[in-house]
Motif scaffolding. Structure first.
Motif, PDB file in Angstrom:
ATOM      1  N   GLU A  75       0.851  -1.183   0.000  1.00  0.00           N
ATOM      2  CA  GLU A  75       0.000   0.000   0.000  1.00  0.00           C
ATOM      3  C   GLU A  75       0.891   1.239   0.000  1.00  0.00           C
ATOM      4  OE1 GLU A  75      -3.212   1.950   3.120  1.00  0.00           O
ATOM      5  OE2 GLU A  75      -2.205   0.086   3.622  1.00  0.00           O
ATOM      6  N   VAL A  76       0.605   2.182  -0.885  1.00  0.00           N
ATOM      7  CA  VAL A  76       1.302   3.462  -0.896  1.00  0.00           C
ATOM      8  C   VAL A  76       0.226   4.521  -0.715  1.00  0.00           C
ATOM      9  CG1 VAL A  76       2.806   5.032  -2.166  1.00  0.00           C
ATOM     10  CG2 VAL A  76       3.058   2.559  -2.474  1.00  0.00           C
ATOM     11  N   ARG A  77       0.386   5.352   0.307  1.00  0.00           N
ATOM     12  CA  ARG A  77      -0.628   6.354   0.617  1.00  0.00           C
ATOM     13  C   ARG A  77      -0.005   7.726   0.782  1.00  0.00           C
ATOM     14  NH1 ARG A  77      -4.300   5.549   5.433  1.00  0.00           N
ATOM     15  NH2 ARG A  77      -2.441   6.450   6.206  1.00  0.00           N
ATOM     16  N   ALA A  78      -0.828   8.729   0.547  1.00  0.00           N
ATOM     17  CA  ALA A  78      -0.438  10.117   0.768  1.00  0.00           C
ATOM     18  C   ALA A  78      -1.341  10.708   1.845  1.00  0.00           C
ATOM     19  CB  ALA A  78      -0.584  10.918  -0.520  1.00  0.00           C
ATOM     20  N   VAL A  79      -0.750  11.500   2.715  1.00  0.00           N
ATOM     21  CA  VAL A  79      -1.509  12.206   3.745  1.00  0.00           C
ATOM     22  C   VAL A  79      -1.167  13.683   3.618  1.00  0.00           C
ATOM     23  CG1 VAL A  79      -1.912  12.492   6.219  1.00  0.00           C
ATOM     24  CG2 VAL A  79      -1.429  10.204   5.287  1.00  0.00           C
ATOM     25  N   LEU A  80      -2.189  14.486   3.355  1.00  0.00           N
ATOM     26  CA  LEU A  80      -2.025  15.941   3.276  1.00  0.00           C
ATOM     27  C   LEU A  80      -2.635  16.512   4.552  1.00  0.00           C
ATOM     28  CD1 LEU A  80      -3.174  16.148  -0.389  1.00  0.00           C
ATOM     29  CD2 LEU A  80      -0.952  16.914   0.401  1.00  0.00           C
ATOM     30  N   ASP A  81      -1.777  16.929   5.471  1.00  0.00           N
ATOM     31  CA  ASP A  81      -2.231  17.444   6.764  1.00  0.00           C
ATOM     32  C   ASP A  81      -1.761  18.884   6.900  1.00  0.00           C
ATOM     33  OD1 ASP A  81      -3.187  17.696   9.334  1.00  0.00           O
ATOM     34  OD2 ASP A  81      -1.543  16.571  10.253  1.00  0.00           O
ATOM     35  N   GLY A  82      -2.642  19.810   6.553  1.00  0.00           N
ATOM     36  CA  GLY A  82      -2.259  21.220   6.570  1.00  0.00           C
ATOM     37  C   GLY A  82      -1.156  21.450   5.563  1.00  0.00           C
ATOM     38  N   CYS A  83      -0.017  21.930   6.027  1.00  0.00           N
ATOM     39  CA  CYS A  83       1.116  22.202   5.140  1.00  0.00           C
ATOM     40  C   CYS A  83       2.205  21.141   5.273  1.00  0.00           C
ATOM     41  CB  CYS A  83       1.665  23.597   5.413  1.00  0.00           C
ATOM     42  SG  CYS A  83       0.540  24.885   4.824  1.00  0.00           S
ATOM     43  N   ARG A 135      -0.326  19.662 -10.854  1.00  0.00           N
ATOM     44  CA  ARG A 135      -0.888  21.007 -10.783  1.00  0.00           C
ATOM     45  C   ARG A 135      -1.573  21.226  -9.432  1.00  0.00           C
ATOM     46  NH1 ARG A 135      -5.667  22.906 -10.867  1.00  0.00           N
ATOM     47  NH2 ARG A 135      -6.623  20.953 -11.498  1.00  0.00           N
ATOM     48  N   GLN A 136      -2.341  20.234  -8.976  1.00  0.00           N
ATOM     49  CA  GLN A 136      -3.026  20.364  -7.687  1.00  0.00           C
ATOM     50  C   GLN A 136      -2.040  20.371  -6.520  1.00  0.00           C
ATOM     51  OE1 GLN A 136      -6.679  17.984  -7.166  1.00  0.00           O
ATOM     52  NE2 GLN A 136      -6.404  17.421  -9.319  1.00  0.00           N
ATOM     53  N   LEU A 137      -1.013  19.534  -6.602  1.00  0.00           N
ATOM     54  CA  LEU A 137       0.016  19.534  -5.557  1.00  0.00           C
ATOM     55  C   LEU A 137       0.744  20.876  -5.527  1.00  0.00           C
ATOM     56  CD1 LEU A 137       1.506  15.946  -5.992  1.00  0.00           C
ATOM     57  CD2 LEU A 137       0.202  16.791  -4.026  1.00  0.00           C
ATOM     58  N   GLU A 138       0.988  21.441  -6.696  1.00  0.00           N
ATOM     59  CA  GLU A 138       1.640  22.748  -6.787  1.00  0.00           C
ATOM     60  C   GLU A 138       0.775  23.825  -6.128  1.00  0.00           C
ATOM     61  OE1 GLU A 138       4.474  25.380  -7.226  1.00  0.00           O
ATOM     62  OE2 GLU A 138       4.797  23.349  -7.986  1.00  0.00           O
ATOM     63  N   GLN A 139      -0.541  23.739  -6.284  1.00  0.00           N
ATOM     64  CA  GLN A 139      -1.438  24.692  -5.629  1.00  0.00           C
ATOM     65  C   GLN A 139      -1.325  24.588  -4.108  1.00  0.00           C
ATOM     66  OE1 GLN A 139      -5.275  23.728  -7.291  1.00  0.00           O
ATOM     67  NE2 GLN A 139      -5.076  25.242  -8.923  1.00  0.00           N
ATOM     68  N   VAL A 140      -1.254  23.361  -3.595  1.00  0.00           N
ATOM     69  CA  VAL A 140      -1.096  23.156  -2.154  1.00  0.00           C
ATOM     70  C   VAL A 140       0.234  23.745  -1.706  1.00  0.00           C
ATOM     71  CG1 VAL A 140      -0.858  21.449  -0.316  1.00  0.00           C
ATOM     72  CG2 VAL A 140      -2.541  21.085  -2.129  1.00  0.00           C
ATOM     73  N   ARG A 141       1.269  23.484  -2.464  1.00  0.00           N
ATOM     74  CA  ARG A 141       2.606  23.989  -2.127  1.00  0.00           C
ATOM     75  C   ARG A 141       2.603  25.523  -2.073  1.00  0.00           C
ATOM     76  NH1 ARG A 141       7.741  25.571  -4.228  1.00  0.00           N
ATOM     77  NH2 ARG A 141       6.955  25.821  -6.317  1.00  0.00           N
ATOM     78  N   ARG A 142       2.031  26.167  -3.081  1.00  0.00           N
ATOM     79  CA  ARG A 142       1.982  27.641  -3.116  1.00  0.00           C
ATOM     80  C   ARG A 142       1.158  28.191  -1.959  1.00  0.00           C
ATOM     81  NH1 ARG A 142      -0.386  28.479  -8.162  1.00  0.00           N
ATOM     82  NH2 ARG A 142       0.497  26.716  -9.216  1.00  0.00           N
TER      83      ARG A 142
END
Length: 172
Positions: free
Chosen positions: A44-52, A161-168
């Motif tokens: 299993e490979v997962r991503a967790v986006l928790d705030g920044c 593109r979406q990850l870049e938006q989170v990063r910015r």
């Protein structure tokens, strides 16, 4: 009048925060679907986006019928906006967690890749983090690689593109 303006500003900020949280949850769900390798169902490979903060989790589950060789361990490290952990127990053969703060991410790229076992094409997203060393003599670099099991480049481009938006949004 000032109270009304302040209330409107607070409402707008909380609405933007809620929208960001829901879009981050949707992006994490999409990433988790795309990172699922159909040729390796026990991994299993997962991503967790928790705030920044972004965390990638790679977990290989113990399979039925495999001799019980469970070794329990946990090693972790957290410093200067990056973290990692490795662990194992009776249910998980191996788990690796890698995390970075979006404000330290310097680039997001994707490139085509080939699974040598299945001869299937997929895309790999690279999240590169750089931070100057304390003594100023160079940089520490961490690169997270996220497999996206899709042959469609438009899908990979949209995820980046979406990850870049989170990063910015997080000051990166």
């Amino acid at each position: 009048m000032k109270t009304l303006l302040l209330a409107a500003a607070l409402l707008a900020a909380s609405a933007a925060s809620a929208q960001t949280a829901s879009s981050n949850a949707a992006l994490a769900k999409r990433l988790n679907q795309l990172m699922r390798n159909p040729a390796a169902p026990e991994t299993e490979v997962r991503a967790v986006l928790d705030g920044c903060h972004f965390t990638q989790i790679i977990r290989k589950h113990r399979t039925e019928g495999k001799p019980d060789e469970a070794v329990v361990f946990l090693v972790s490290h957290q410093k200067n906006g990056a973290d990692w952990a490795v662990e194992s127990d009776d249910k998980v053969e191996f788990e690796l967690k890698l995390g970075v703060e979006w404000s330290q991410v310097t680039s997001l790229t994707y490139a085509p890749a080939l699974d040598e076992k299945t001869n299937r094409r997929y895309f790999e997203v690279k999240i590169k983090r750089e931070r100057s060393t304390k003594d100023g003599s160079g940089t520490n670099t961490t690169t997270l690689e996220l497999p996206l099991y899709t042959p469609d480049e438009a899908v990979a481009r949209d995820v980046v593109r979406q990850l870049e938006q989170v990063r910015r949004h997080c000051g990166g």
